[in-house]
Design an enzyme around this catalytic site. Structure first.
Site, mmCIF file in Angstrom:
data_model
loop_
_atom_site.group_PDB
_atom_site.id
_atom_site.type_symbol
_atom_site.label_atom_id
_atom_site.label_comp_id
_atom_site.label_asym_id
_atom_site.label_seq_id
_atom_site.Cartn_x
_atom_site.Cartn_y
_atom_site.Cartn_z
ATOM 1 N NE ARG A 293 52.173 20.998 -7.777
ATOM 2 C CZ ARG A 293 51.311 21.324 -6.727
ATOM 3 N NH1 ARG A 293 50.882 20.162 -5.946
ATOM 4 N NH2 ARG A 293 50.977 22.528 -6.482
ATOM 5 C CG ASP B 299 46.607 13.282 -18.346
ATOM 6 O OD1 ASP B 299 47.657 13.400 -18.432
ATOM 7 O OD2 ASP B 299 45.799 12.744 -17.229
ATOM 8 C CG HIS C 57 47.481 9.420 -18.751
ATOM 9 N ND1 HIS C 57 47.413 9.968 -17.568
ATOM 10 C CD2 HIS C 57 46.326 8.837 -19.008
ATOM 11 C CE1 HIS C 57 46.074 9.553 -17.144
ATOM 12 N NE2 HIS C 57 45.623 9.074 -17.749
ATOM 13 C CB SER D 75 59.747 2.705 -13.347
ATOM 14 O OG SER D 75 58.548 3.102 -13.852
ATOM 15 C CG LEU E 82 53.546 21.357 -16.137
ATOM 16 C CD1 LEU E 82 54.398 21.051 -17.493
ATOM 17 C CD2 LEU E 82 54.583 22.041 -15.208
ATOM 18 C CG HIS F 195 55.306 0.707 -14.457
ATOM 19 N ND1 HIS F 195 55.202 0.592 -13.139
ATOM 20 C CD2 HIS F 195 54.912 2.136 -14.631
ATOM 21 C CE1 HIS F 195 54.812 1.794 -12.567
ATOM 22 N NE2 HIS F 195 54.751 2.791 -13.365
HETATM 23 C C1 GRF Z 1 53.479 6.184 -14.881
HETATM 24 O O1 GRF Z 1 52.376 5.222 -14.793
HETATM 25 C C2 GRF Z 1 52.946 7.543 -15.858
HETATM 26 O O2 GRF Z 1 51.975 7.088 -16.657
HETATM 27 C C3 GRF Z 1 52.185 8.258 -14.810
HETATM 28 O O3 GRF Z 1 52.890 8.217 -13.839
HETATM 29 C C4 GRF Z 1 53.402 7.080 -13.500
HETATM 30 C C5 GRF Z 1 54.823 7.344 -13.291
HETATM 31 O O4 GRF Z 1 55.588 6.213 -12.788
HETATM 32 N N1 GRF Z 1 52.116 9.626 -15.582
HETATM 33 P P1 GRF Z 1 57.355 6.087 -12.698
HETATM 34 O O5 GRF Z 1 57.585 7.227 -11.687
HETATM 35 O O6 GRF Z 1 58.052 6.516 -14.007
HETATM 36 O O7 GRF Z 1 57.604 4.752 -12.090
#
Ligand code: GRF
Length: 197
Positions: free
Chosen positions: A92, A146, A110, A14, A94, A172
């Site tokens: 993953r 993070d 995050h 998303s 890195l 989101h």
């Molecule tokens: C998001 O909540 C992002 O913060 C985290 O993984 C999720 C990914 O969501 N790192 P999407 O695949 O972009 O919908």
């Protein structure tokens, strides 16, 4: 200046979609040169294909080590002419192989107000702690989890009636807005990576 992005994904995509939409609507001066997923079944791959963006599936299972996997990612991103790497739900961690190749050029989003709740299940953990406010963070990526310097954050309220689904949805929305804003700052030259990274 148009920025050349490589976007790494593992899931629904998303955030990738928000970036693609912002580009097509002229709100973000960027080109997505390549989307790489480590999972073939990630819906993000379909989103990229629909937007006619080049995609590549590179499965970590096909490589003998995390370093060899990362080298394959680096080679593909270099070949595609990527300047900035955008992690968008990439599951993953890195290695220094990747971080040396793209030093100070990797961003992540995050779903918490870092440094609270780094790592996985950040939304669930905020609910378990009865937090009243959480949020999302866009940060530079360093070699930790993070842990890199924070670029921008947006708070998200937690309501009594929230569960993981409703909070994830609200999270989101905040992420999509924040990530696009940060990338627009990168494209306009307002945002620069910190010297010490
Ligand atoms: C998001 O909540 C992002 O913060 C985290 O993984 C999720 C990914 O969501 N790192 P999407 O695949 O972009 O919908």
């Amino acid at each position: 200046m148009t920025v050349d992005l490589g976007i790494l994904v593992s899931g629904s995509g998303s955030n990738l979609q928000a970036i693609l939409d912002a580009i097509s609507q002229g709100r973000l001066d960027a080109r997505v040169r390549l989307v790489i997923s480590n999972r073939e079944d990630a819906f993000a791959v379909e989103r990229a294909q629909r937007a006619k963006v080049p995609t590549l599936v590179v499965s970590h299972r096909d490589y003998p080590s995390r370093e060899a996997f990362d080298q394959a990612l680096v080679d593909a991103l270099f070949d595609a002419g990527v300047d900035w790497v955008v992690l968008a739900g990439f599951m993953r961690i890195l290695t220094p192989v990747f971080m040396r190749a793209f030093r100070r050029r990797v961003l992540n989003v995050h779903p918490s107000l870092l440094p609270a709740f780094p790592g996985t299940h950040a939304i669930r953990r905020a609910l378990e702690h009865d937090a009243k406010v959480t949020g999302c963070t866009v940060h530079w990526v360093d070699e930790g989890v993070d842990s890199g310097p924070i670029i921008a954050q947006k708070s998200v309220p937690i309501y009594e009636a929230d569960d993981e689904v409703s909070l994830t949805e609200r999270m989101h929305e905040a992420e999509h807005e924040l990530y696009v804003d940060v990338l627009a700052g990168l494209a306009s030259g307002q945002l620069r990576p910190p010297e010490g990274l």
